[in-house]
Design a protein around this motif. Structure first.
Motif, mmCIF file in Angstrom:
data_model
loop_
_atom_site.group_PDB
_atom_site.id
_atom_site.type_symbol
_atom_site.label_atom_id
_atom_site.label_comp_id
_atom_site.label_asym_id
_atom_site.label_seq_id
_atom_site.Cartn_x
_atom_site.Cartn_y
_atom_site.Cartn_z
ATOM 1 N N ILE A 25 -10.651 16.196 -0.773
ATOM 2 C CA ILE A 25 -9.234 16.367 -1.126
ATOM 3 C C ILE A 25 -9.046 17.652 -1.931
ATOM 4 O O ILE A 25 -9.951 18.087 -2.642
ATOM 5 C CB ILE A 25 -8.681 15.181 -1.952
ATOM 6 C CG1 ILE A 25 -9.529 14.958 -3.209
ATOM 7 C CG2 ILE A 25 -8.589 13.916 -1.153
ATOM 8 C CD1 ILE A 25 -8.768 14.247 -4.281
ATOM 9 N N VAL A 61 -10.894 8.938 -8.177
ATOM 10 C CA VAL A 61 -9.904 7.863 -8.312
ATOM 11 C C VAL A 61 -9.165 7.633 -6.998
ATOM 12 O O VAL A 61 -9.082 8.544 -6.169
ATOM 13 C CB VAL A 61 -8.873 8.152 -9.435
ATOM 14 C CG1 VAL A 61 -9.543 8.157 -10.806
ATOM 15 C CG2 VAL A 61 -8.124 9.450 -9.224
ATOM 16 N N THR A 62 -8.667 6.465 -6.846
ATOM 17 C CA THR A 62 -7.898 5.900 -5.729
ATOM 18 C C THR A 62 -8.809 5.455 -4.580
ATOM 19 O O THR A 62 -9.801 6.090 -4.267
ATOM 20 C CB THR A 62 -6.776 6.817 -5.141
ATOM 21 O OG1 THR A 62 -7.332 7.746 -4.252
ATOM 22 C CG2 THR A 62 -5.958 7.472 -6.229
ATOM 23 N N ARG A 63 -8.389 4.377 -3.981
ATOM 24 C CA ARG A 63 -9.179 3.758 -2.905
ATOM 25 C C ARG A 63 -9.265 4.651 -1.655
ATOM 26 O O ARG A 63 -10.357 4.813 -1.098
ATOM 27 C CB ARG A 63 -8.588 2.378 -2.573
ATOM 28 C CG ARG A 63 -9.531 1.481 -1.832
ATOM 29 C CD ARG A 63 -9.073 0.049 -1.841
ATOM 30 N NE ARG A 63 -9.401 -0.654 -3.050
ATOM 31 C CZ ARG A 63 -10.596 -1.184 -3.314
ATOM 32 N NH1 ARG A 63 -11.574 -1.075 -2.451
ATOM 33 N NH2 ARG A 63 -10.803 -1.818 -4.448
ATOM 34 N N PRO A 64 -8.175 5.270 -1.211
ATOM 35 C CA PRO A 64 -8.311 6.139 -0.031
ATOM 36 C C PRO A 64 -9.288 7.294 -0.272
ATOM 37 O O PRO A 64 -10.061 7.656 0.617
ATOM 38 C CB PRO A 64 -6.890 6.673 0.192
ATOM 39 C CG PRO A 64 -5.998 5.691 -0.479
ATOM 40 C CD PRO A 64 -6.759 5.135 -1.638
ATOM 41 N N THR A 65 -9.265 7.859 -1.482
ATOM 42 C CA THR A 65 -10.209 8.938 -1.798
ATOM 43 C C THR A 65 -11.633 8.397 -1.773
ATOM 44 O O THR A 65 -12.536 9.032 -1.210
ATOM 45 C CB THR A 65 -9.890 9.532 -3.189
ATOM 46 O OG1 THR A 65 -8.586 10.082 -3.144
ATOM 47 C CG2 THR A 65 -10.889 10.612 -3.577
ATOM 48 N N SER A 82 -11.582 1.106 -8.180
ATOM 49 C CA SER A 82 -11.419 1.147 -6.727
ATOM 50 C C SER A 82 -12.414 2.105 -6.087
ATOM 51 O O SER A 82 -12.998 1.805 -5.040
ATOM 52 C CB SER A 82 -9.993 1.590 -6.369
ATOM 53 O OG SER A 82 -9.073 0.679 -6.882
ATOM 54 N N CYS A 83 -12.597 3.276 -6.715
ATOM 55 C CA CYS A 83 -13.560 4.238 -6.166
ATOM 56 C C CYS A 83 -14.990 3.744 -6.354
ATOM 57 O O CYS A 83 -15.845 3.980 -5.498
ATOM 58 C CB CYS A 83 -13.390 5.596 -6.833
ATOM 59 S SG CYS A 83 -12.383 6.712 -5.860
ATOM 60 N N ASP A 90 -15.886 0.777 -6.178
ATOM 61 C CA ASP A 90 -16.066 -0.198 -5.096
ATOM 62 C C ASP A 90 -16.268 0.514 -3.762
ATOM 63 O O ASP A 90 -17.199 0.200 -3.020
ATOM 64 C CB ASP A 90 -14.830 -1.109 -5.034
ATOM 65 C CG ASP A 90 -14.965 -2.193 -3.973
ATOM 66 O OD1 ASP A 90 -15.932 -2.975 -4.071
ATOM 67 O OD2 ASP A 90 -14.131 -2.248 -3.066
#
Lengths: 181, 298
Positions: free
Chosen positions: A15, A23-27, A60-61, A63
């Motif tokens: 990104i 950070v963030t699940r999509p990342t 989230s990341c 995980d």
């Protein structure tokens, strides 16, 4: 042989951000795919995921990147996956994620060369892992002897750690921490 | 025109008064949101007002009017907190609109900021991190180890919008003196969205278990207390779980309002009941996190 995969570099390839926070699940999912690509390109039994230049790691990341990769270990092109360059706040998120899946991983922190186990780690695993980090490469009998355990108990812990990718099991029936030690 | 009075002090709790005066949804008449007598708003107040404006815009209603606070300095503070620049997109502003832009102050860790997609969360966490380290240490006397967990909690709370709301939302982070309830300073993270709410988000996977009892309160409880999300993956729903663990360690508080209910995990210093149902309906979901200063500080 072991490959070192710099997570912060993969983050920036994934990104466009001036920051180094994972950070963030999509990342996390996108970085995990990059790690998988890197693992397929790298040769060797072991890979180190290097977090030393990573800022924040959220749950989230942790995980997506760590727990899901460790959970996929039998399908990965490496036998063992270790974490390095961790800070305590990274470890907190990663440990939380690993525990949700009942997984464990070997980690080396920025402030100590001594490897630690993170995640769901039964007491016997902790004890055997700590002992082996002092003894170096050893078969099950001296481990059992040093701990005054029945051989079957020491053997079970060593085998479980090796099956989870936390120890290296050699064909001559010896065990060691591998390149992380 | 339906007049909606804004409480004198607008925060996560007094939002209930605002919600109680909302007409049935969608409103049949244009709304006049009257903040003329409002003297103070918390980050939860700012983000909730924007959520109301956004929800009205998304249903295609006429832009509501917003009468700005009349007291000296209050509207100016609303501008400084970044509220007015966004409010202008959703409300027809009435009263003296300060020209002031959002500005960094020692109270404002993050001015009111929109969240639409995950790259916004990256930007928010990255922007706030360095500043929060200094302010959390200096103003709240918190240890450096608190700061990492603060960023994680902020990230996870903001992600609730991008992952579950189905529309955008807002975040603001301020430090202020919780004189009455706590007797010292605290940092407050307020996140609000105009989305589908907890009940609808969890309905497909959870409602059956509860039958007729399924409600806003049970939906929030399912997510907040039992760490269950609409996804079956065991790694999901853990953001709130990690945030709760962090807050428990630092005597912090989390409360979630969605639809007609609010559920919170109250620390020893707070007297809010764990679940409040039968509140006036308000669009979307509102999450408020409070992390108090160390007892010796402030």
């Amino acid at each position: 042989m072991s490959a070192v995969i710099r997570i912060e570099r993969l983050l920036h390839e994934t990104i466009a951000t001036p920051y180094s926070d994972l950070v963030t699940r999509p990342t996390g999912a996108a970085v995990r795919q990059r790690v998988l690509d890197a693992l397929h390109e790298a040769a060797g039994d072991e890979a180190h995921l290097d977090f030393s230049a990573v800022g924040l790691v959220d749950f989230s990341c942790a995980d997506e990147v760590v727990a899901k990769l460790v959970g996929q270990l039998p399908d990965l092109p490496v036998l063992r996956l270790h974490l390095s360059g961790l800070r305590e706040d990274h470890a907190e998120a990663i440990e939380h994620a690993l525990r949700c899946h009942g997984l464990a991983v070997v980690a080396v922190f920025v402030d100590s060369p001594r490897p630690r186990l993170l995640g769901t780690v039964p007491e016997d695993w902790q004890v055997v892992f700590a002992l082996l980090s002092e003894m170096g490469r050893a078969p099950a009998p001296p481990v059992a002897e040093a701990l005054a355990w029945p051989l079957v108990r020491a053997r079970a812990a060593l085998d479980a750690l090796a099956a989870g990718g936390c120890l290296c099991a050699h064909p001559d029936d010896t065990f060691e921490l591998g390149a992380v030690a | 025109m339906h007049v909606l009075p804004v409480p004198t002090y607008l925060d996560d709790r007094s939002l209930d008064q605002l919600a109680a005066n909302l007409p049935s949804w969608p409103p049949e008449q244009r709304l006049l949101v009257d903040a003329h007598a409002t003297e103070w708003a918390s980050p939860a107040g700012f983000t909730a007002l924007l959520t109301l404006g956004q929800a009205l815009k998304e249903i295609g209603g006429p832009a509501p009017r917003l009468t700005l606070p009349g007291a000296d300095g209050v509207a100016s503070y609303w501008a400084k907190a970044g509220f007015l620049q966004h409010a202008d997109d959703f409300f027809e502003l009435h009263g003296k609109v300060p020209r002031r832009k959002a500005a960094e102050t020692s109270e404002t860790l993050l001015d009111v900021t929109p969240i639409r997609e995950s790259k916004d969360v990256h930007e928010i966490v990255g922007r706030i991190n360095e500043r929060s380290t200094q302010i959390l240490k200096r103003e709240l006397d918190l240890e450096a180890s608190v700061v990492g967990g603060f960023g994680q909690s902020l990230s996870e709370t903001c992600q609730n919008i991008t992952e579950h709301a189905g529309t955008g939302g807002w975040v603001a982070v301020h430090v202020y003196n919780f004189r009455r309830r706590l007797g010292r300073k605290a940092v407050v993270i307020a996140v609000s969205d105009a989305g589908i709410g907890f009940r609808r988000s969890l309905e497909a996977t959870q409602a059956k278990r509860f039958g007729d009892r399924w409600s806003d309160g049970l939906a929030i409880e399912t997510a907040l207390i039992h760490n269950i999300s609409r996804f079956r993956d065991p790694g999901r729903g853990q953001g709130l779980a990690g945030t709760k663990r962090y807050l428990a360690r630092w005597h912090g508080k989390i409360s979630i309002r969605s639809g007609t209910a609010r559920v919170c995990i109250p620390p020893a210093w707070d007297d809010e009941p764990p679940m409040t149902e039968g509140l006036g309906w308000f669009p979307g979901s509102q999450v408020t996190i409070v992390i108090p200063a160390r007892e010796s500080a402030s």
